[in-house]
Design a protein around this motif. Structure first.
Motif, PDB file in Angstrom:
ATOM      1  N   THR A  99       0.835  -1.210   0.000  1.00 43.44           N
ATOM      2  CA  THR A  99       0.000   0.000   0.000  1.00 43.44           C
ATOM      3  C   THR A  99       0.863   1.250   0.000  1.00 43.44           C
ATOM      4  N   TYR A 100       1.883   1.247   0.815  1.00 43.42           N
ATOM      5  CA  TYR A 100       2.800   2.385   0.886  1.00 43.42           C
ATOM      6  C   TYR A 100       3.500   2.606  -0.448  1.00 43.42           C
ATOM      7  N   VAL A 101       3.960   1.545  -1.076  1.00 39.10           N
ATOM      8  CA  VAL A 101       4.664   1.674  -2.362  1.00 39.10           C
ATOM      9  C   VAL A 101       3.719   2.181  -3.442  1.00 39.10           C
ATOM     10  N   VAL A 102       2.527   1.612  -3.507  1.00 39.14           N
ATOM     11  CA  VAL A 102       1.576   1.957  -4.569  1.00 39.14           C
ATOM     12  C   VAL A 102       1.146   3.414  -4.486  1.00 39.14           C
ATOM     13  N   PHE A 103       1.013   3.948  -3.281  1.00 41.23           N
ATOM     14  CA  PHE A 103       0.554   5.329  -3.138  1.00 41.23           C
ATOM     15  C   PHE A 103       1.715   6.325  -3.109  1.00 41.23           C
ATOM     16  N   PRO A 177      -6.276   3.457  12.572  1.00 36.20           N
ATOM     17  CA  PRO A 177      -5.734   2.495  11.596  1.00 36.20           C
ATOM     18  C   PRO A 177      -6.090   2.803  10.156  1.00 36.20           C
ATOM     19  N   ASN A 178      -7.158   3.581   9.924  1.00 36.87           N
ATOM     20  CA  ASN A 178      -7.542   3.906   8.548  1.00 36.87           C
ATOM     21  C   ASN A 178      -6.732   5.054   7.954  1.00 36.87           C
ATOM     22  N   TYR A 179      -6.071   5.839   8.799  1.00 39.39           N
ATOM     23  CA  TYR A 179      -5.372   7.029   8.308  1.00 39.39           C
ATOM     24  C   TYR A 179      -3.857   6.992   8.553  1.00 39.39           C
ATOM     25  N   SER A 180      -3.392   6.156   9.457  1.00 38.68           N
ATOM     26  CA  SER A 180      -1.992   6.223   9.872  1.00 38.68           C
ATOM     27  C   SER A 180      -1.026   5.984   8.708  1.00 38.68           C
ATOM     28  N   ILE A 181      -1.341   5.033   7.845  1.00 40.93           N
ATOM     29  CA  ILE A 181      -0.433   4.734   6.739  1.00 40.93           C
ATOM     30  C   ILE A 181      -0.314   5.924   5.794  1.00 40.93           C
ATOM     31  N   TYR A 182      -1.383   6.704   5.668  1.00 38.96           N
ATOM     32  CA  TYR A 182      -1.362   7.821   4.721  1.00 38.96           C
ATOM     33  C   TYR A 182      -0.573   9.015   5.270  1.00 38.96           C
ATOM     34  N   THR A 183      -0.393   9.086   6.572  1.00 35.48           N
ATOM     35  CA  THR A 183       0.524  10.100   7.099  1.00 35.48           C
ATOM     36  C   THR A 183       1.960   9.786   6.689  1.00 35.48           C
ATOM     37  N   LEU A 184       2.286   8.489   6.626  1.00 34.76           N
ATOM     38  CA  LEU A 184       3.609   8.095   6.155  1.00 34.76           C
ATOM     39  C   LEU A 184       3.755   8.328   4.657  1.00 34.76           C
ATOM     40  N   VAL A 185       2.672   8.129   3.917  1.00 38.31           N
ATOM     41  CA  VAL A 185       2.700   8.440   2.484  1.00 38.31           C
ATOM     42  C   VAL A 185       2.943   9.930   2.273  1.00 38.31           C
ATOM     43  N   ALA A 186       2.273  10.752   3.080  1.00 38.26           N
ATOM     44  CA  ALA A 186       2.472  12.206   2.971  1.00 38.26           C
ATOM     45  C   ALA A 186       3.911  12.586   3.287  1.00 38.26           C
ATOM     46  N   LEU A 187       4.508  11.945   4.268  1.00 40.25           N
ATOM     47  CA  LEU A 187       5.909  12.209   4.591  1.00 40.25           C
ATOM     48  C   LEU A 187       6.816  11.826   3.432  1.00 40.25           C
ATOM     49  N   GLN A 244      12.932   5.019  -6.633  1.00 37.89           N
ATOM     50  CA  GLN A 244      11.985   5.338  -5.576  1.00 37.89           C
ATOM     51  C   GLN A 244      11.193   4.115  -5.113  1.00 37.89           C
ATOM     52  N   THR A 245      10.939   3.174  -6.009  1.00 36.66           N
ATOM     53  CA  THR A 245      10.256   1.939  -5.615  1.00 36.66           C
ATOM     54  C   THR A 245      11.133   1.130  -4.667  1.00 36.66           C
ATOM     55  N   ILE A 246      12.414   1.016  -4.989  1.00 40.07           N
ATOM     56  CA  ILE A 246      13.334   0.291  -4.107  1.00 40.07           C
ATOM     57  C   ILE A 246      13.410   0.974  -2.744  1.00 40.07           C
ATOM     58  N   GLU A 247      13.515   2.316  -2.743  1.00 36.53           N
ATOM     59  CA  GLU A 247      13.583   3.045  -1.476  1.00 36.53           C
ATOM     60  C   GLU A 247      12.302   2.878  -0.664  1.00 36.53           C
ATOM     61  N   ALA A 248      11.150   2.820  -1.343  1.00 35.95           N
ATOM     62  CA  ALA A 248       9.882   2.653  -0.628  1.00 35.95           C
ATOM     63  C   ALA A 248       9.806   1.280   0.029  1.00 35.95           C
ATOM     64  N   PHE A 249      10.292   0.249  -0.643  1.00 41.88           N
ATOM     65  CA  PHE A 249      10.305  -1.083  -0.041  1.00 41.88           C
ATOM     66  C   PHE A 249      11.216  -1.122   1.182  1.00 41.88           C
ATOM     67  N   LYS A 250      12.264  -0.317   1.185  1.00 43.26           N
ATOM     68  CA  LYS A 250      13.227  -0.340   2.291  1.00 43.26           C
ATOM     69  C   LYS A 250      12.896   0.652   3.403  1.00 43.26           C
ATOM     70  N   ALA A 251      11.813   1.402   3.302  1.00 45.47           N
ATOM     71  CA  ALA A 251      11.482   2.426   4.301  1.00 45.47           C
ATOM     72  C   ALA A 251      11.347   1.804   5.689  1.00 45.47           C
ATOM     73  N   PHE A 252      11.914   2.480   6.676  1.00 50.13           N
ATOM     74  CA  PHE A 252      11.904   1.934   8.033  1.00 50.13           C
ATOM     75  C   PHE A 252      11.711   3.005   9.097  1.00 50.13           C
ATOM     76  N   THR A 253      12.555   4.056   9.062  1.00 50.02           N
ATOM     77  CA  THR A 253      12.597   5.027  10.159  1.00 50.02           C
ATOM     78  C   THR A 253      11.256   5.684  10.453  1.00 50.02           C
ATOM     79  N   PRO A 254      10.517   6.204   9.446  1.00 52.63           N
ATOM     80  CA  PRO A 254       9.238   6.864   9.776  1.00 52.63           C
ATOM     81  C   PRO A 254       8.267   5.950  10.508  1.00 52.63           C
ATOM     82  N   ALA A 255       8.106   4.705  10.029  1.00 53.14           N
ATOM     83  CA  ALA A 255       7.170   3.784  10.681  1.00 53.14           C
ATOM     84  C   ALA A 255       7.635   3.429  12.086  1.00 53.14           C
TER      85      ALA A 255
END
Length: 319
Positions: A99-103, A177-187, A244-255
């Motif tokens: 979901t994070y990668v797609v958005f 839980p419905n909005y938390s992932i999208y705050t990370l997308v915004a970041l 950017q796709t590779i970096e999105a798969f490796k994202a860690f610190t924000p979460a």
């Protein structure tokens, strides 16, 4: 008798001559290439000692049961079988990560391209604007920015304070839980500086006379963008998309920072890398975490290979 005595001596002298020639050739090659090898030595030590070596050790550990307290115990494919059949958190982590990668990737690239096109109009102080817009990419992955982001989207944060000025009562973005992932997308989208710089470099390589010719033919700005800018920019779009796709798969610190390392609420921010971290350093299942790591490597490799295979249909190079 004398001929028999001469033959071995002659053979020995020939062997010595050939050995001397080979040794001289090696010395000449070494003298010519030694400076290059010496300059490469730090990289070679880092590659074999910090990259290839640990990767091979991790591959071995993925087939073992290892908790850092006892010696690794070989279990074969048991870790991979458990991941595929009996680990619901693996499925949850994959859903959140995809979901994070797609958005995040499309929104980040779109925003970066729009800003790059605005800066490509010959603004004064382009260098200053470019540095300002690139700054989030330098700071966005830091712990401090993740903490600030958590405060912005808290129930009493700045975002809800701004919404309250318009009579809107915002939710608790981080703990819902419905909005938390999208705050990370915004970041992630906020960190658009790196692809923006690359887009800007690509835009400045497009010949201006093509736009002038299209204008004389009556082409609108949108048609110029669709027929000239996008096709000529596809190699840059392809590069940015893969990176950017590779970096999105490796994202860690924000979460990790925003969820406090739990991946909550209800696993809604449980990134794959965060789950890997929990297994390795929370549960001390190093063998299982190594298997998770290699599955991530395979997933990224599949996405990258798919991108390269499909690029022939939409990426346009000079030829």
């Amino acid at each position: 008798m004398s001929n028999a005595m001469r033959t071995p001596a002659g053979a020995i002298s020939v062997e010595r001559y050939q050995g001397a020639v080979a040794e001289g050739r090696f010395r000449r090659l070494w003298n010519a290439n030694a400076p290059g090898y010496l300059f490469l030595l730090p990289w070679l030590v880092g590659f074999f000692g910090l990259t290839l070596g640990p990767a091979l050790i991790s591959l071995y550990l993925s087939f073992t049961d290892y908790d850092m307290l006892q010696s690794p115990r070989w279990v074969g494919m048991a870790n991979y079988v458990r991941i595929a059949t009996a680990d619901p958190k693996f499925s949850a982590a994959m859903d959140v990560t995809l979901t994070y990668v797609v958005f995040s990737v499309p929104f980040k690239l779109t925003f970066a391209l729009l800003v790059a096109m605005a800066l490509n109009r010959g603004l004064r102080g382009l260098t200053v604007y470019r540095a300002i817009f690139y700054l989030p990419s330098l700071l966005g992955g830091s712990v401090a920015i993740a903490v600030l982001w958590r405060q912005l989207f808290a129930s009493d944060g700045l975002v809800n304070a701004a919404l309250s000025q318009f009579g809107i009562e915002g939710p608790s973005w981080i703990s819902h839980p419905n909005y938390s992932i999208y705050t990370l997308v915004a970041l992630s989208v906020w960190q658009f500086g790196s692809p923006m710089i690359i887009f800007l470099a690509g835009l400045r390589q497009i010949p201006q006379d093509m736009y002038e010719a299209a204008s004389l033919d009556g082409a609108s700005k949108f048609r110029q963008f669709y027929k000239i800018t996008l096709p000529l920019l596809t190699p840059v779009i392809f590069f940015n998309a893969v990176v950017q796709t590779i970096e999105a798969f490796k994202a860690f610190t924000p979460a990790f920072i925003i969820s406090g390392g739990t991946g909550g609420p209800i696993n809604s921010t449980l990134f794959y890398t965060l789950y890997l971290y929990q297994e390795a350093f929370g549960n001390f299942r190093m063998g299982y975490a190594s298997a998770l790591a290699w599955i991530l490597v395979v997933i990224i490799a599949i996405f990258t290979a798919f991108s390269f295979l499909t690029s022939r249909y939409w990426v346009h190079y000079d030829d």
